[in-house]
Design an enzyme around this catalytic site. Sequence first.
Site, PDB file in Angstrom:
ATOM      1  N   HIS A 156       0.834  -1.211   0.000  1.00  0.00           N
ATOM      2  CA  HIS A 156       0.000   0.000   0.000  1.00  0.00           C
ATOM      3  C   HIS A 156       0.866   1.258   0.000  1.00  0.00           C
ATOM      4  CE1 HIS A 156      -3.692   2.312   1.295  1.00  0.00           C
ATOM      5  NE2 HIS A 156      -2.733   3.152   1.645  1.00  0.00           N
ATOM      6  N   GLU A 157       1.810   1.335   0.928  1.00  0.00           N
ATOM      7  CA  GLU A 157       2.646   2.529   1.027  1.00  0.00           C
ATOM      8  C   GLU A 157       3.634   2.624  -0.143  1.00  0.00           C
ATOM      9  OE1 GLU A 157       1.922   4.819   3.009  1.00  0.00           O
ATOM     10  OE2 GLU A 157       0.462   3.665   4.170  1.00  0.00           O
ATOM     11  N   HIS A 214       1.864   4.269  -3.087  1.00  0.00           N
ATOM     12  CA  HIS A 214       1.840   5.729  -2.966  1.00  0.00           C
ATOM     13  C   HIS A 214       3.182   6.330  -3.386  1.00  0.00           C
ATOM     14  CE1 HIS A 214      -2.051   6.045  -1.163  1.00  0.00           C
ATOM     15  NE2 HIS A 214      -1.723   5.504   0.003  1.00  0.00           N
TER      16      HIS A 214
END
Length: 226
Positions: free
Chosen positions: A29-30, A33
């Site tokens: 997820h990170e 980004h």
Amino acid sequence: MDFLNNIFVFPLAKLPFFLMALIIAFTVHEFAHAYFANKFGDPTAKLLGRVTLNPTVHFDFIGMLLLLLAGFGWARPVPVNRENFSNPRLMGIIVSAAGPISNLLLGILGTLIYAALHHFGVMNSLWSGDPSKLAEAISSFFYYFNLMNFFLFLFNLIPLPPLDGYRIIEDLAPRSMLGRLQQFERWALFIFLLILFIPALKQFTITPLYNAAYSMYLGLFNLVSG
């Protein structure tokens, strides 16, 4: 041991599988980004070493602990400077959406793999083995991996700061509304604390997300494995 089982949201015996699933989900997820922010011209995350699949740089102890105790938490947020984007609004939306979408794709991929193991009889063979601990371990891992990724996809789309759903709304909103939205941000922590400590609010907000995530997982699994 019973005391620990009562504290943690998830059964203590299943904790290793839950943690493995969560570490992968948070890391990807990170990373998503950071990857898209860097691709669009913002080197902030890259300079901080966040464009990586190394989970240690994305790990947040308090966020992980709260997820175990309360049912929701967070990883270390990736810093993004939208002023470095050639199209701040559009690219900001893509960067914000990249995290939840990565969890959705992980949930779909994990469910497809687990359903295929059932469809081709692999899991049945493992369960009939002696001992069947391998089958239990595989089932536990994929259950938490798929469920948590679908949950994180839905949870992060909630339009509350600092979640991705709020950042998307922030980029979509007219400039005239940005001041009001920023004033709303000061209440975000208070709102999350209310959800955390008032069971009725948690039942009204977090539980439906878990139920929806489970329905997504089970629906896709039945569709593929059947």
